[in-house]
Design an enzyme around this catalytic site. Structure first.
Site, PDB file in Angstrom:
ATOM      1  N   ASP A  83       1.123  -1.113  -0.762  1.00  0.00           N
ATOM      2  CA  ASP A  83      -0.241   0.194   0.400  1.00  0.00           C
ATOM      3  C   ASP A  83       0.958   0.907  -0.163  1.00  0.00           C
ATOM      4  O   ASP A  83       1.719   1.331   1.418  1.00  0.00           O
ATOM      5  CB  ASP A  83      -0.891   0.198   1.654  1.00  0.00           C
ATOM      6  CG  ASP A  83      -2.097   1.255   1.530  1.00  0.00           C
ATOM      7  OD1 ASP A  83      -2.137   2.364   0.524  1.00  0.00           O
ATOM      8  OD2 ASP A  83      -1.875   1.373   2.418  1.00  0.00           O
ATOM      9  N   ASP A 267      -2.557   6.085  -4.683  1.00  0.00           N
ATOM     10  CA  ASP A 267      -2.656   5.299  -3.591  1.00  0.00           C
ATOM     11  C   ASP A 267      -2.604   3.733  -4.406  1.00  0.00           C
ATOM     12  O   ASP A 267      -3.904   2.871  -5.204  1.00  0.00           O
ATOM     13  CB  ASP A 267      -3.731   5.465  -2.808  1.00  0.00           C
ATOM     14  CG  ASP A 267      -3.911   4.725  -1.555  1.00  0.00           C
ATOM     15  OD1 ASP A 267      -3.467   3.772  -1.287  1.00  0.00           O
ATOM     16  OD2 ASP A 267      -4.556   5.193  -0.675  1.00  0.00           O
TER      17      ASP A 267
END
Length: 398
Positions: A83, A267
Site C-alpha cells: 500500500d 495510492d
C-alpha cells in the site's frame, strides 16, 4: 488504503524505516538511464531484484492487489496489500477474535518476535472497496512489536510492525491478513533490503482481473511489462506519493475548476478516485447530468445502471515530466461503472468520490500503467502496460 496517519489526523510513527496550456502528448520519453555517477555502484549491488506475485481481490471490479511476505522464525506466510498510501506494517494475529481471516500470524510460534508495549488505533480515510468511508467504519486496533520479515527469501531483522488485535467489521471481506505500507520514505523491510544492496525503488505491475500476472518488483524495473519508455515526474509528498497535476480533462474538455494545479496522491491500496466536491461535480458535469450524489453513502455518486454503459467518460490527468513536458495518465470509460449499490441495485456507483481536502487516485489509474516508485530519486515513472505477461526477464534498474 490511505490511513489517517498519512493525512496527519493522528500521530503514529513506526520506528523502522479545453485549456490554453501545451497539449499533452502520449507517454513517450527518453530511454531509461543510470543516474550520473551511480553506474559503478549499481554494478556492485549484491542483491537481485525481488519479484512478488500479486493476486487480485475482485468483486465485480478490481479492488486490491496483494501478495505474501513472511514474518517470524520460522517464517509464517502473511498476505498483505502493498500500500503506497501508508507507511507501516500491520497484520492479523491470533490475538484478534474479531478477525475472520486465516491463517492468522501466531506470535508464540516465532522465536524472534518481540512484543511491544504500545497499543493504538489506525483509522483509514479510504477503505478496501469502492464505497466511501462512513462513520469511521475502517478502524484497526494494533499492538506494536518487532520481528524478522522475509521477502523473496531475503530476511530483514528487527522490523517494526503492528499486530492487529481488533478490527471493525468492514475489514471482514478482506482475503488478506494485513497491509504493508510502501510510502515515499524507505522503512521496514524495504529499508533493510536497500541497506543490503538493493536500489531504493520498486515497481508495480497492477493488471485487471482478466489479465492477471500482476506483481511487485522490489529493487528493479521489468522492461518486458510496458510499452515504450518510462516518463518520470517529481514526487513532492512527504511520506505520501504525490505528483503535481496541471489540469484535468474529461472527454477532451475542461473547466476553470479542472484547470487548477493540484497535488494528486497515488495510492495503490485505494480502488476509486477521490477529489474535492467542486472538482468531482465539475468532472461529472462533463460526463452526464444523470450522475447524482447517492445520499445513502455520503461522497458517493451514481446513476441508473441502464444508462451508465453508454456514457463516454475518458478522464485525462495531466502532469509534467522532469523535462517539463506535459503528459497524460488516462482513465478509460470502462472504469466509470464500479457496480450497483447494495442498498439500491438499480443504481450503479460511479468511479469518482467526493472527499474535500484530498485529491487521490488508486487502482483505477494504476492498472493501466506500469509504475515505478523511485524512493532514492524521489520521482515516479509511468508507461502504458505492455501486452507481454511473461515472468520477470530483462529486469533492469534505473
Amino acid at each position: 488504503m490511505l490511513s489517517a496517519f498519512t493525512l496527519g489526523l493522528f500521530a503514529l510513527v513506526a520506528s523502522s524505516e479545453v485549456s490554453a496550456s501545451p497539449k499533452p502528448v502520449p507517454i513517450t520519453l527518453q530511454s531509461r538511464k543510470t543516474p550520473r555517477g551511480q553506474s559503478s555502484g549499481l554494478r556492485r549491488r549484491a542483491l537481485s531484484a525481488i519479484s512478488v506475485p500479486l493476486d487480485d481481490f475482485f468483486l465485480g471490479t478490481d479492488l486490491q492487489w496483494f501478495g505474501n511476505i513472511s514474518v517470524g522464525t520460522p517464517p509464517q506466510d502473511v498476505s498483505v496489500v502493498f500500500d503506497t498510501g501508508s507507511s507501516s506494517l500491520e497484520f492479523v494475529s491470533t490475538e484478534c477474535t474479531s478477525c475472520v481471516q486465516t491463517p492468522k500470524f501466531d506470535p508464540a510460534k516465532s522465536s524472534t518476535f518481540v512484543r511491544g508495549s504500545r497499543t493504538t488505533t489506525l483509522d483509514f480515510s479510504t477503505g478496501v472497496g469502492v464505497d466511501p468511508v462512513v462513520n469511521d467504519d475502517y478502524v484497526l486496533t494494533v499492538r506494536s512489536g518487532t520481528d524478522t520479515v522475509t521477502v523473496g527469501g531475503v530476511p530483514a531483522k528487527n522490523v517494526s510492525l503492528f499486530t492487529i488485535i481488533d478490527q471493525t467489521p468492514a475489514f471482514n471481506v478482506d482475503p488478506f491478513l494485513g497491509i504493508q505500507g510502501m510510502g515515499s520514505r524507505a522503512q521496514g523491510f524495504f529499508a533493510a533490503l536497500v541497506k543490503a544492496g538493493l536500489p531504493s525503488l520498486f515497481s508495480l505491475f497492477l493488471t485487471p482481473n482478466a489479465v492477471g500476472n500482476a506483481d511487485l518488483l522490489v529493487g528493479g524495473i521489468d522492461n518486458t511489462k510496458f510499452k515504450g519508455n518510462l516518463t518520470f515526474a517529481d514526487q513532492i509528498g512527504s511520506g505520501d506519493w504525490e505528483v503535481e497535476s496541471t489540469q484535468i480533462t474529461v472527454n477532451g474538455k475542461t473547466t476553470s475548476v479542472l484547470k487548477q494545479r493540484r497535488s494528486i496522491i497515488f495510492d495503490s491500496g485505494t480502488s476509486n478516485i477521490l477529489f474535492s466536491t467542486s472538482t468531482t461535480n465539475a468532472m461529472y458535469a462533463l460526463i452526464s447530468s444523470d450522475i447524482k450524489p447517492f445520499k445513502a453513502e455520503p461522497g458517493a455518486y451514481g446513476l441508473p445502471c441502464a444508462k451508465i454503459g453508454s456514457l463516454p467518460a475518458v478522464i485525462d490527468l495531466t502532469f509534467e515530466s522532469q523535462q517539463g513536458t506535459p503528459f497524460n495518465l488516462t482513465i478509460p470509460s470502462s472504469e466509470l461503472n464500479v457496480g450497483p449499490f447494495k442498498s439500491d441495485p438499480s443504481t450503479c456507483q460511479t468511479l469518482i468520490n467526493a472527499f474535500d481536502g484530498l485529491d487521490l487516485v488508486g487502482g483505477s489509474v494504476l492498472k493501466h500503467y506500469y509504475s515505478v516508485w523511485d524512493v532514492g530519486n524521489q520521482r515516479m515513472g509511468f508507461a502504458p502496460n505492455g501486452e507481454s505477461q511473461s515472468s520477470m526477464t530483462g529486469a533492469s534498474v534505473i
